[in-house]
Design a protein around this motif. Structure first.
Motif: not given
Length: 362
Positions: A317-325
């Motif tokens: 989930x951290x990586x998914x959020x980071x990709x969005x950012x």
């Protein structure tokens, strides 16, 4: 405490450990009493050692309601380097890591050194409060002196402890999450705060200009790198927070283990195996002894399989959020601009107060 003993590491560690336990209890009952200053140098992407060593704890503290200031220390990149490298990219990468890990830009103030002039201006009066000998006794400065050989140490490196004091004191942070190796820097900030008050003080003398910052010691042990040594970007032995699941799996395949198929948690005698067990335990929020027992006779292959699954599940989930950012650079720019503005307002007020105390308000 006398200034002569300000770098008495053993005494400082014992005292700070006791006080840190008391502070943890106080955080749970009245978080509004504290303002925290923390941060990192933007020298590259954050890795999972950063996450478990400090970032996870920052998120926990901020969610408790503690006012949190997070410094992206871009000026400090050049304390021991000839250049800044791809500094802009690294600053925004660091910001993306922070936000993806759970720091909320609405609850914390994330800002950059170079964007807050009043913070850096505090270096001038602070430098007048320390001696050359005191700076050279600082463990970080001393280590740099020992490591540079014939290369002269920069003035910025020599005054690094004073710059860190300015970071802490500009916002009047009274709590700083640190590891035990950073206690001398915090003690230097305490000395500067006290000396400033002794020399100048407030006009009404009702309270000190700067609070004495205290340490909140990190609970997490060191997460070693894939080669069994300290995890470090310069050693190429890290797993970055933003890496993909496939990249993580490939890196963990080459992690160092040993020939004993029975997996145990024994940091002294089996540091490499135990490091991987501990990494899985951190990701799974379990006891490392239980994790080792679960793997049993699975050997290095079984251990690496479990660690890979645990790391990828924890950071998905951290990586998914980071990709969005990262896909929305305008948002990152706005977050940093807002944080810089808030930090500047605080720094300007503090500098005004310092100039008043020094009778330099014109």
């Amino acid at each position: 405490m006398s200034d002569e003993g300000m770098f008495d590491t053993d005494a400082s560690l014992a005292r700070s450990t006791r006080r840190s336990l008391e502070i943890e209890a106080e955080l749970g009952t009245d978080p509004s009493r504290f303002r925290i200053l923390t941060g990192d140098r933007p020298t590259g992407n954050l890795h999972i050692g950063h996450y478990f060593g400090s970032l996870e704890n920052r998120v926990r503290i901020a969610r408790m309601g503690v006012e949190t200031m997070v410094l992206i220390a871009d000026y400090q990149v050049i304390t021991d380097r000839d250049g800044v490298g791809p500094i802009r990219e690294r600053v925004y990468s660091l910001l993306a890591d922070y936000l993806a890990a759970g720091l909320d830009e609405n609850d914390v103030t994330i800002f950059a050194h170079s964007a807050v002039p009043a913070l850096n201006q505090l270096m001038l009066p602070f430098l007048s409060l320390v001696t050359d000998a005191e700076l050279r006794r600082n463990p970080t400065v001393k280590a740099e002196t020992d490591d540079t050989g014939d290369r002269p140490m920069s003035g910025l490196m020599l005054t690094y402890p004073v710059h860190q004091a300015a970071d802490i004191l500009f916002c009047k942070a009274n709590l700083v999450p640190v590891g035990k190796d950073q206690l001398p820097h915090l003690e230097q900030a305490r000395v500067i705060a006290r000396r400033f008050d002794e020399r100048y003080g407030r006009a009404d003398e009702s309270q000190p200009v700067f609070p004495a910052p205290e340490a909140l010691l990190s609970k997490s042990g060191t997460v070693l790198g894939l080669d069994g040594t300290k995890m470090s970007k310069s050693k190429n032995n890290t797993i970055e927070i933003g890496m993909s699941a496939d990249q993580t799996a490939k890196l963990l395949k080459r992690a160092v283990t040993d020939s004993n198929r029975t997996i145990t948690y024994d940091p002294v005698n089996r540091p490499e195996v135990s490091n991987l067990v501990n990494l899985a335990a951190l990701c799974l929020d379990r006891d490392p002894v239980d994790v080792a027992a679960q793997i049993g006779d699975g050997g290095g292959g079984g251990l690496k399989k479990l660690v890979t699954e645990a790391v990828n599940e924890k950071f998905a989930p951290i990586r998914a959020r980071r990709a969005e950012l990262v896909a929305d650079p305008g948002h990152l720019e706005r977050v940093l601009a807002d944080g810089n503005a808030r930090a500047n307002a605080i720094a300007d007020a503090t500098l005004d107060e310092v100039r008043t105390a020094m009778r330099m308000s014109y």
